[in-house]
Design an enzyme around this catalytic site. Structure first.
Site, short mmCIF file in Angstrom:
data_model
loop_
_atom_site.label_atom_id
_atom_site.label_comp_id
_atom_site.label_asym_id
_atom_site.label_seq_id
_atom_site.Cartn_x
_atom_site.Cartn_y
_atom_site.Cartn_z
N LYS A 52 14.55 10.93 2.40
CA LYS A 52 14.86 9.82 2.99
C LYS A 52 16.05 8.98 2.42
O LYS A 52 16.25 9.16 1.33
CB LYS A 52 13.57 8.64 3.20
CG LYS A 52 12.88 8.58 1.89
CD LYS A 52 13.42 6.99 1.26
CE LYS A 52 12.56 6.87 -0.09
NZ LYS A 52 13.52 5.92 -1.13
N PRO A 69 17.04 16.19 -4.76
CA PRO A 69 17.11 15.77 -6.19
C PRO A 69 15.92 14.81 -6.64
O PRO A 69 15.71 14.04 -6.06
CB PRO A 69 18.36 15.24 -6.68
CG PRO A 69 19.18 15.89 -5.59
CD PRO A 69 18.29 16.16 -4.48
N GLY A 109 14.20 11.63 -8.87
CA GLY A 109 14.83 10.55 -9.54
C GLY A 109 16.12 9.69 -8.93
O GLY A 109 16.85 9.14 -9.68
N ALA A 110 16.17 10.22 -7.77
CA ALA A 110 17.53 9.63 -6.90
C ALA A 110 17.27 8.48 -6.09
O ALA A 110 18.17 8.37 -5.07
CB ALA A 110 18.17 10.82 -6.52
N GLY A 111 15.89 8.37 -5.69
CA GLY A 111 15.65 7.47 -4.33
C GLY A 111 15.47 8.09 -3.37
O GLY A 111 15.73 7.35 -2.15
N LEU A 112 15.33 9.35 -2.99
CA LEU A 112 15.33 10.30 -1.91
C LEU A 112 14.04 10.30 -1.29
O LEU A 112 13.73 10.87 -0.34
CB LEU A 112 16.31 11.23 -2.17
CG LEU A 112 17.37 11.10 -2.37
CD1 LEU A 112 18.43 12.54 -3.14
CD2 LEU A 112 18.42 10.82 -1.09
N GLY A 113 12.86 10.11 -2.16
CA GLY A 113 11.34 10.47 -1.73
C GLY A 113 11.23 11.76 -1.71
O GLY A 113 10.08 12.09 -0.93
N GLY A 157 9.33 13.65 -3.86
CA GLY A 157 7.88 13.76 -4.06
C GLY A 157 6.97 13.24 -3.17
O GLY A 157 6.04 13.91 -2.86
N SER A 201 7.54 13.02 0.18
CA SER A 201 7.74 13.56 1.40
C SER A 201 6.98 15.16 1.05
O SER A 201 6.30 15.60 2.10
CB SER A 201 9.23 13.97 1.57
OG SER A 201 9.29 14.89 3.01
N ASP A 215 5.84 5.41 -0.88
CA ASP A 215 6.76 5.74 0.07
C ASP A 215 6.22 6.74 0.97
O ASP A 215 6.84 7.38 1.79
CB ASP A 215 8.12 6.46 -0.44
CG ASP A 215 8.88 5.41 -1.09
OD1 ASP A 215 8.88 4.20 -0.54
OD2 ASP A 215 9.67 5.60 -1.76
O1 C5P Z 1 3.89 3.33 -5.22
P1 C5P Z 1 4.61 4.18 -6.35
O2 C5P Z 1 3.66 4.88 -7.02
O3 C5P Z 1 5.84 5.03 -5.63
O4 C5P Z 1 5.36 3.24 -7.33
C1 C5P Z 1 5.66 3.36 -8.67
C2 C5P Z 1 5.91 1.99 -9.47
O5 C5P Z 1 6.72 1.46 -8.85
C3 C5P Z 1 4.45 1.40 -9.29
O6 C5P Z 1 3.84 1.48 -10.15
C4 C5P Z 1 5.15 -0.19 -9.45
O7 C5P Z 1 5.49 -0.57 -10.82
C5 C5P Z 1 6.68 -0.06 -8.87
N1 C5P Z 1 6.60 -0.41 -7.42
C6 C5P Z 1 6.70 -2.05 -7.11
N2 C5P Z 1 6.58 -2.38 -5.89
C7 C5P Z 1 6.88 -1.55 -4.85
C8 C5P Z 1 6.72 -0.08 -5.07
C9 C5P Z 1 6.69 0.33 -6.21
O8 C5P Z 1 6.71 -2.76 -8.12
N3 C5P Z 1 6.62 -2.03 -3.62
#
Ligand code: C5P
Length: 315
Positions: free
Chosen positions: A13, A95, A97-101, A103, A105, A137
């Site tokens: 994404k 990839p 750690g890139a903000g692409l979701g 894991g 997905s 996500d």
């Molecule tokens: O929900 P997810 O496990 O992907 O989030 C990882 C970490 O990112 C959370 O533990 C939280 O610290 C932070 N996060 C947040 N606000 C969001 C989504 C994630 O603070 N809306």
């Protein structure tokens, strides 16, 4: 029962816009975002067989610590109250750690496929609940296409697809720099800078993002802090813009930067100029395309056209 198998595609994404409003009492941050599925995808092959004891195996390189695929599988089997032997073969293309979701997905793919293979139907709201337990996500990938995300990103509203224009699918370039961004750390860095004055402006600005008919505003609140920490990210965004991308923006909490191009010629030229970067040519995947890909992948095991896919093995 002979083992049932499926070959799945887990799409990545982009966040076409991402506004972080404030930190909530539960520790998460309140968001306004527009999600978009794109053509870059992981491949996940699944073999499923009922068994006396649950056994979950994930093959594939590289080894991913804390893989959400295994967590998602365990969660589904527990929820369905069944035991099974499940073998996954995961080929990562997205990839990390890139903000692409990627894991997220993969996890959603498991949530959609396992009940179908098991011969059980999970109600959509139940699936959404499991998805939200796995990550903010994950619920989006139960829908795909273009969607508005509120709350911590798990509250979703479908938007008109931006996946197809009259001239064809929306084309973009994606650059993945050599920077691994941790979502939790990115929020920690950003959080102290969130103010109530900025909040008002963001809410007004975001209305415009949501109601863009086809275009993309590309505003991401993580850019300022991430660009300060990693100046090469800003340079990539600037280079994309100079090559004709409009807009160019970071996705999620980074580090990937996307650029949208109006035509194929500009995109091809930009691709050549940016050849020294880790670069992907991508297109937007609309909701109908997303669902069609899922229907194809699970065709042998489903019946009807409902969403989420319904198992043909339900007794
Ligand atoms: O929900 P997810 O496990 O992907 O989030 C990882 C970490 O990112 C959370 O533990 C939280 O610290 C932070 N996060 C947040 N606000 C969001 C989504 C994630 O603070 N809306």
């Amino acid at each position: 029962m002979t083992p049932r198998t499926a070959k799945l595609k887990a799409f990545a994404k982009l966040n076409l816009g991402l506004r972080v409003l404030y930190k909530r009492p539960d520790g998460y941050h309140e968001l306004r975002t527009v999600f978009q599925t794109i053509s870059l995808a992981d491949r996940l092959d699944v073999t499923f067989e009922r068994a006396r004891e649950t056994r979950i195996e994930i093959e594939g390189t590289p080894e991913i610590p804390d893989n959400l695929v295994g967590k998602a599988a365990r969660l589904v089997l527990e929820d369905l109250e069944i035991h099974a032997s499940v073998v996954f073969r995961l080929r990562k293309r997205i990839p990390a750690g890139a903000g692409l979701g990627g894991g997220s997905s993969d996890a959603a793919a498991v949530l959609l496929a396992l009940p179908v293979l098991a011969g059980e139907n999970l109600a959509p709201e139940r699936l959404a609940g499991l998805a939200a337990q796995l990550g903010s996500d994950v619920p989006f990938f139960l829908h795909g296409g273009t969607a508005l995300g509120l709350g911590r990103g798990e509250e979703l509203y479908p938007l008109p697809d931006r996946g197809a224009t009259r001239r064809g699918a929306t084309r973009a370039l994606l650059i993945v720099p050599d920077v691994h961004s941790s979502t939790a750390e990115a929020y920690e860095e950003l959080s102290p800078r969130l103010t109530s004055i900025a909040l008002q402006n963001k809410l007004v600005g975001f209305q415009q993002e949501v109601w863009q008919p086809v275009g993309v505003a590309g505003v991401n609140d993580f850019e300022e802090t991430m660009f300060a920490l990693h100046p090469q990210l800003r340079r990539i965004k600037d280079r994309l813009r100079r090559c004709g991308a409009d807009p160019a923006a970071m996705t999620g909490s980074g580090s990937a930067i996307f650029g949208i191009f109006q035509d194929q010629d500009h995109l091809e030229r930009a691709k050549k100029q940016l050849a020294s970067e880790r670069i992907f040519a991508i297109s937007f995947v609309s909701r109908p395309h997303y669902r069609a890909a899922w229907r194809r992948a699970l065709k042998l095991h489903t019946k009807g056209d409902l969403w989420p896919p319904r198992s043909r093995y339900v007794r």
